[in-house]
Design a protein around this motif. Structure first.
Motif, mmCIF file in Angstrom:
data_model
loop_
_atom_site.group_PDB
_atom_site.id
_atom_site.type_symbol
_atom_site.label_atom_id
_atom_site.label_comp_id
_atom_site.label_asym_id
_atom_site.label_seq_id
_atom_site.Cartn_x
_atom_site.Cartn_y
_atom_site.Cartn_z
ATOM 1 N N VAL A 26 -12.896 12.975 -2.126
ATOM 2 C CA VAL A 26 -11.728 12.117 -1.968
ATOM 3 C C VAL A 26 -10.497 13.016 -2.057
ATOM 4 C CG1 VAL A 26 -10.391 10.215 -2.942
ATOM 5 C CG2 VAL A 26 -12.877 10.138 -2.997
ATOM 6 N N THR A 27 -9.571 12.815 -1.132
ATOM 7 C CA THR A 27 -8.339 13.597 -1.146
ATOM 8 C C THR A 27 -7.169 12.690 -1.486
ATOM 9 O OG1 THR A 27 -7.800 13.234 1.176
ATOM 10 C CG2 THR A 27 -9.249 15.109 0.668
ATOM 11 N N ARG A 28 -6.072 13.290 -1.846
ATOM 12 C CA ARG A 28 -4.854 12.545 -2.138
ATOM 13 C C ARG A 28 -4.424 11.748 -0.902
ATOM 14 N NH1 ARG A 28 0.232 15.455 -4.939
ATOM 15 N NH2 ARG A 28 -1.057 15.249 -6.770
ATOM 16 N N LYS A 29 -4.620 12.335 0.272
ATOM 17 C CA LYS A 29 -4.250 11.666 1.519
ATOM 18 C C LYS A 29 -5.112 10.421 1.752
ATOM 19 C CE LYS A 29 -3.335 12.735 6.338
ATOM 20 N NZ LYS A 29 -3.377 13.768 7.362
ATOM 21 N N ASP A 30 -6.393 10.474 1.362
ATOM 22 C CA ASP A 30 -7.267 9.300 1.480
ATOM 23 C C ASP A 30 -6.718 8.131 0.674
ATOM 24 O OD1 ASP A 30 -9.136 10.680 3.062
ATOM 25 O OD2 ASP A 30 -10.293 11.299 1.309
ATOM 26 N N LEU A 31 -6.260 8.415 -0.528
ATOM 27 C CA LEU A 31 -5.761 7.359 -1.402
ATOM 28 C C LEU A 31 -4.398 6.829 -0.966
ATOM 29 C CD1 LEU A 31 -6.726 8.734 -4.905
ATOM 30 C CD2 LEU A 31 -7.898 7.016 -3.543
ATOM 31 N N ALA A 32 -3.616 7.643 -0.292
ATOM 32 C CA ALA A 32 -2.277 7.242 0.129
ATOM 33 C C ALA A 32 -2.328 6.126 1.172
ATOM 34 C CB ALA A 32 -1.512 8.445 0.671
ATOM 35 N N ARG A 33 -3.483 5.884 1.775
ATOM 36 C CA ARG A 33 -3.626 4.843 2.792
ATOM 37 C C ARG A 33 -3.748 3.446 2.193
ATOM 38 N NH1 ARG A 33 -8.556 6.140 6.324
ATOM 39 N NH2 ARG A 33 -7.994 4.075 7.004
ATOM 40 N N TYR A 34 -3.865 3.329 0.878
ATOM 41 C CA TYR A 34 -4.110 2.037 0.249
ATOM 42 C C TYR A 34 -3.068 1.723 -0.820
ATOM 43 C CZ TYR A 34 -8.559 2.624 2.542
ATOM 44 O OH TYR A 34 -9.514 2.820 3.485
ATOM 45 N N ARG A 35 -2.842 0.423 -0.998
ATOM 46 C CA ARG A 35 -1.921 -0.040 -2.041
ATOM 47 C C ARG A 35 -2.608 -1.166 -2.809
ATOM 48 N NH1 ARG A 35 3.567 -2.677 -0.175
ATOM 49 N NH2 ARG A 35 2.057 -4.048 0.787
ATOM 50 N N VAL A 36 -2.561 -1.085 -4.121
ATOM 51 C CA VAL A 36 -3.118 -2.137 -4.973
ATOM 52 C C VAL A 36 -2.002 -3.122 -5.282
ATOM 53 C CG1 VAL A 36 -4.140 -2.640 -7.220
ATOM 54 C CG2 VAL A 36 -4.806 -0.573 -5.982
ATOM 55 N N TRP A 37 -2.310 -4.420 -5.181
ATOM 56 C CA TRP A 37 -1.314 -5.428 -5.505
ATOM 57 C C TRP A 37 -1.845 -6.370 -6.583
ATOM 58 C CZ3 TRP A 37 -3.191 -10.266 -4.765
ATOM 59 C CH2 TRP A 37 -4.170 -10.442 -3.801
ATOM 60 N N ARG A 38 -0.911 -6.898 -7.346
ATOM 61 C CA ARG A 38 -1.234 -7.871 -8.397
ATOM 62 C C ARG A 38 -0.267 -9.035 -8.259
ATOM 63 N NH1 ARG A 38 -1.235 -2.970 -12.142
ATOM 64 N NH2 ARG A 38 -3.409 -2.375 -12.118
ATOM 65 N N HIS A 39 -0.819 -10.250 -8.276
ATOM 66 C CA HIS A 39 0.019 -11.442 -8.149
ATOM 67 C C HIS A 39 -0.673 -12.603 -8.836
ATOM 68 C CE1 HIS A 39 2.963 -14.135 -6.438
ATOM 69 N NE2 HIS A 39 2.002 -14.893 -5.952
ATOM 70 N N GLN A 40 -0.006 -13.192 -9.795
ATOM 71 C CA GLN A 40 -0.500 -14.355 -10.533
ATOM 72 C C GLN A 40 -1.929 -14.169 -11.041
ATOM 73 O OE1 GLN A 40 0.100 -17.699 -7.922
ATOM 74 N NE2 GLN A 40 2.315 -17.688 -8.247
ATOM 75 N N GLY A 41 -2.174 -13.011 -11.641
ATOM 76 C CA GLY A 41 -3.473 -12.743 -12.232
ATOM 77 C C GLY A 41 -4.548 -12.273 -11.257
ATOM 78 N N ARG A 42 -4.212 -12.203 -9.976
ATOM 79 C CA ARG A 42 -5.169 -11.722 -8.971
ATOM 80 C C ARG A 42 -4.829 -10.285 -8.606
ATOM 81 N NH1 ARG A 42 -5.516 -15.347 -4.023
ATOM 82 N NH2 ARG A 42 -7.470 -14.231 -3.791
ATOM 83 N N ILE A 43 -5.853 -9.509 -8.273
ATOM 84 C CA ILE A 43 -5.680 -8.102 -7.884
ATOM 85 C C ILE A 43 -6.351 -7.907 -6.532
ATOM 86 C CG2 ILE A 43 -6.222 -5.707 -8.462
ATOM 87 C CD1 ILE A 43 -6.294 -6.539 -11.384
ATOM 88 N N GLY A 44 -5.694 -7.142 -5.672
ATOM 89 C CA GLY A 44 -6.270 -6.865 -4.364
ATOM 90 C C GLY A 44 -5.890 -5.471 -3.891
ATOM 91 N N VAL A 45 -6.515 -5.048 -2.813
ATOM 92 C CA VAL A 45 -6.233 -3.750 -2.215
ATOM 93 C C VAL A 45 -5.871 -3.981 -0.750
ATOM 94 C CG1 VAL A 45 -7.157 -1.488 -1.610
ATOM 95 C CG2 VAL A 45 -7.838 -2.573 -3.750
ATOM 96 N N GLU A 46 -4.815 -3.338 -0.317
ATOM 97 C CA GLU A 46 -4.353 -3.485 1.060
ATOM 98 C C GLU A 46 -4.309 -2.115 1.719
ATOM 99 O OE1 GLU A 46 -0.254 -5.002 3.251
ATOM 100 O OE2 GLU A 46 -0.411 -5.002 1.089
#
Length: 54
Positions: A26-46
């Motif tokens: 896994v590279t830093r660039k691989d992770l830069a493609r995703y964002r984790v979000w949290r809203h009203q107790g829910r967590i997701g990845v975009e």
């Protein structure tokens, strides 16, 4: 994982299986493609759309 990259200044992180054989990287660039979000107790990845055009 991104916090680990930032805290230790890593650029690459090997992924190993149960017998400690490298099965991926896994590279830093691989992770830069995703964002984790949290809203009203829910967590997701975009996944972010990144254009190669400047």
């Amino acid at each position: 994982m991104f916090r680990l990259f930032r805290a230790l200044g890593l650029r690459h992180l090997p992924i190993v299986n149960d017998t400690n054989e490298v099965v991926g990287m896994v590279t830093r660039k691989d992770l830069a493609r995703y964002r984790v979000w949290r809203h009203q107790g829910r967590i997701g990845v975009e996944e972010l759309l990144i254009s190669k055009e400047i």
